[in-house]
Scaffold this motif. Sequence first.
Motif, mmCIF file in Angstrom:
data_model
loop_
_atom_site.group_PDB
_atom_site.id
_atom_site.type_symbol
_atom_site.label_atom_id
_atom_site.label_comp_id
_atom_site.label_asym_id
_atom_site.label_seq_id
_atom_site.Cartn_x
_atom_site.Cartn_y
_atom_site.Cartn_z
ATOM 1 N N PRO A 88 0.844 -1.202 0.000
ATOM 2 C CA PRO A 88 0.000 0.000 0.000
ATOM 3 C C PRO A 88 0.877 1.250 0.000
ATOM 4 O O PRO A 88 1.990 1.239 0.524
ATOM 5 C CB PRO A 88 -0.771 -0.086 1.322
ATOM 6 C CG PRO A 88 -0.572 -1.474 1.820
ATOM 7 C CD PRO A 88 0.691 -1.989 1.235
ATOM 8 N N LYS B 89 0.092 3.820 1.629
ATOM 9 C CA LYS B 89 -0.036 4.398 2.965
ATOM 10 C C LYS B 89 0.653 3.484 3.980
ATOM 11 O O LYS B 89 0.486 2.269 3.952
ATOM 12 C CB LYS B 89 -1.536 4.510 3.302
ATOM 13 C CG LYS B 89 -1.856 5.591 4.301
ATOM 14 C CD LYS B 89 -3.366 5.770 4.409
ATOM 15 C CE LYS B 89 -3.933 4.717 5.334
ATOM 16 N NZ LYS B 89 -5.375 4.631 5.377
ATOM 17 N N ASP C 187 -1.169 0.447 6.606
ATOM 18 C CA ASP C 187 -2.521 0.263 6.058
ATOM 19 C C ASP C 187 -3.021 -1.137 6.447
ATOM 20 O O ASP C 187 -2.440 -2.139 6.046
ATOM 21 C CB ASP C 187 -2.450 0.404 4.531
ATOM 22 C CG ASP C 187 -3.807 0.596 3.906
ATOM 23 O OD1 ASP C 187 -4.794 0.100 4.476
ATOM 24 O OD2 ASP C 187 -3.878 1.251 2.848
ATOM 25 N N ILE D 112 -7.978 -2.193 -1.200
ATOM 26 C CA ILE D 112 -7.022 -1.132 -1.546
ATOM 27 C C ILE D 112 -7.105 -0.888 -3.050
ATOM 28 O O ILE D 112 -6.844 -1.793 -3.848
ATOM 29 C CB ILE D 112 -5.593 -1.528 -1.111
ATOM 30 C CG1 ILE D 112 -5.584 -1.771 0.401
ATOM 31 C CG2 ILE D 112 -4.593 -0.451 -1.502
ATOM 32 C CD1 ILE D 112 -4.273 -2.276 0.952
ATOM 33 N N GLU E 146 -4.024 3.349 -4.975
ATOM 34 C CA GLU E 146 -3.460 3.402 -3.621
ATOM 35 C C GLU E 146 -2.335 2.387 -3.436
ATOM 36 O O GLU E 146 -1.860 2.156 -2.344
ATOM 37 C CB GLU E 146 -4.569 3.113 -2.594
ATOM 38 C CG GLU E 146 -5.668 4.158 -2.576
ATOM 39 C CD GLU E 146 -6.794 3.758 -1.640
ATOM 40 O OE1 GLU E 146 -7.085 4.543 -0.723
ATOM 41 O OE2 GLU E 146 -7.368 2.674 -1.810
#
Lengths: 658, 257
Positions: free
Chosen positions: A296, A298, A301, A308, A312
Amino acid sequence: MILNSKIPAGQLQSKWEDYKSTCKLVNPANKRQIEVIVIGTGLAGASAAASLGEMGYKVKAFCFQDSPRRAHSIAAQGGINAAKNYQNDGDSTYRLFYDTIKGGDYRSRESNVYRLAAVSASIIDQCVAQGVPFAREYGGLLSNRSFGGTQVQRTFYAAGQTGQQLLIGAYQALERQIALGNVEMYARHEMLELVKVEGKARGIIARNLITGELERHFGHSVLLCSGGYGNVFYLSTNAMGSNVTAAWKAHKKGAFFGNPCFTQIHPTCIPVTGDHQSKLTLMSESLRNDGRIWVPKKQGDNRKASEILEEERDYYLERRYPAFGNLVPRDVASRAAKERCDAGYGVGTSKMAVYLDFASAIMRYGKVEAHKRGLAHGDDKAVYQLGKDVVKEKYGNLFEMYEKITGENPYEIPMRIYPAVHYTMGGLWVDYELMTTVPGLYALGEANFSDHGANRLGASALMQGLADGYFVIPYTLGNNLADDIRTKAMPTDHPAFAEAEKEVSDRLTRLMSIKGSESVESFHKRLGKIMWDKCGMARNAKGLQEAVTEIQALKKEFWSNVRIPGEISEFNPELDKAGRVADFIELGELMCLDALQRNESCGGHFREEYQTEDGEALRQDDQYMFVAAWEYKGDSRFEMHKEVLDYEVVHPSQRSYK
Amino acid sequence: MEHHTIGLTLKVWRQKNNKAKGQFETFNVKNISTEMSFLEMFDVLNEQLVAENKEPVAFDHDCREGICGACSMYINGRAHGPWHNTTTCQLHMREYKDGDTIVVEPWRANSFPVLKDLIVDRSSFDRIIQAGGYISVNTGNAVDANSLPIEKHRADESFAAAACIGCGACVAACPNASAMLFVSAKVSHLALLPQGDPERKIRSVNMIEQMDKEGFGSCTNIGACEAECPKGISLENIARLNREYLGAVFSGDSQNA
């Protein structure tokens, strides 16, 4: 001592041809009088024993498993490289040579690697003649696929079981020689000492693992084909029994150990689940042909992969290395995975994993199949099903294995993978003839250091094992044995044999008499943790110095507190394991010393102090363009010798897969 | 994957050596994670035994990824346990519930004598291969690999037979302890390929003769071998072996075998 690598003179392309045309031969009558010992029956050992048996030598082959067919070469999945250029995609002997040299980060010997590339095509011919059922196209011709670090398709394969099929081929050739009486097979036997007479290797002491008895075996020459030492890390993709003992005994008897710190961490393995873990399972590199690796975008995550969205996701290999994408070499892919996980982007419960995702490959293949069937506008579900069938045919057995181990269906949920110890490029130092620094003692296959430099490319281990056994040793052994035809087989009551046997028996008695409180397994796990933490995927001087101290302390503790149940003179797997772990502890120390002296990063050896701004390995060619060949000088004392690597043809540059 | 820990009762065959009389011994193991493999559960048991100063249970194992063919446990009356197409090392503990009792024995067959605990001697399989399970080609004699096209389906069928790992589950599962599935897999692997053609008659006759000499039983078409084979080797191979064998015997070409 000055290392003589005995590289023949002349142009790179003609060295091996010239050697073969001029090397000394042993006539058939003399071959019948010459005995050769082969340790290990994997690809290198089985192919060597079979070929030498066919040639008329009297061969004795040894393996610790219950049958030669179980050697760990059997577990190799993806394939074997050969410069056949069947795909007409620009492959050649030179290109395979170049890719291998570059893949090894310019730390291997040009002449050996060129020879490897030159004989690669004959290996495929030989294996097909033996009945190895490689994958084929509908036209009946052989099929190829891509592997990491190359831009051509030169990998031959048999589903995800290429090693099995090649080993069965070599095993059958070996069994044929056993039936003909040319090879005597000693299964469930372990070599525990090398016997030297007047400086030459002349035999071994082996332990019959069923009865515990020690046996003396004479040989004019001894071939070590005993594989690699990845199990020094406890957790690796190696088989439980894979060990360094035969090579280590030889090292302590004078065979130099080359580049021990060069170990390969394979990027795609099933992640560790807990302390109970006994081994790690590889998911073939061939999966990177079609699987896309991502994490991911982020940090931390915790959503499921399916939640996802595409935008992303960070396909970090494709992002960092657009030219090679998911097919960068193993060392590069492993480090990139570690970097993402260390930075907090890992997935799964442990967060020490990345995704290997087949969803887009399934849809891509599905569309091709739908098109063939005139369903170009078929719904996604139908396309998915068609694509899934294609992926199943290519990788079905690997997907099944993944599901058995993890309980997750990789067609539905992306695989979770993480790097694990897989292969050791280092090994006994050998010259061009595969002879170690002990005259008459040879090392073949993964047991030697020779062809892969600091990083091995995928599908090259099978190639090297079989090249050494089928095509190199039959010539180079004869060249040396031609001078030994007057040496009669020695009776094993010779004092050198008695002395070596006593050493073995004293050591076994010492191990059994410790009667401490900690299990062999526990010591092995502790060693593995030190090695993985401080001499693993990333190393630094401080960590390595600490590791040396910790290993020395562990060694002391082992020899005063290990507990081995059972008796010496019986089938005792704990005792077998204890001897192997004791050797791993000594080797571990040498690996750390080697990693510490090599103040550079190259291939699988990544010293954190030496990296480029964007985190790539930074070589120091002016100082470290050499093979570190270590001589054993007594307990914890080693002396390094250098074999300087001359690049006459290839010009080393910073490796770029961008 | 969700996981938890369970406790189990194990009844395991213990036998000091080839000559000793064996018996079952009962053990309890706790804190077994359902993520463990069956052999990792045995690792836990063995660590426990070492801690108690007792001898651990000896069992054959090596690759632990289902390909070397070393592991060989007869679990609750089934070779390699309950999972289809699975070796013992790939069987995982999520199959079991807390409080289960599991009985573990070695392969049972006269031609596979017990060496210790769960370890048997399978060298009879190697001797069957020695009798003819190969193509007689010396190193260096080969022609270009693509000079001999082979139909894809034949190559695939040959590969499916060659996937045999020589573990011996077929023998252990068979009430007659027959080795027909093992022998037929090798005969099929080689007979389906043109390279294997010159020796096909001699091969089947000699391998069958060796199989009989080793004391394996006869095949009575029960099919337990196929059901328990971890690599899904098909019974069709036995039918093919029978055709090969009869063809060889009736043609009289096998005389110089």
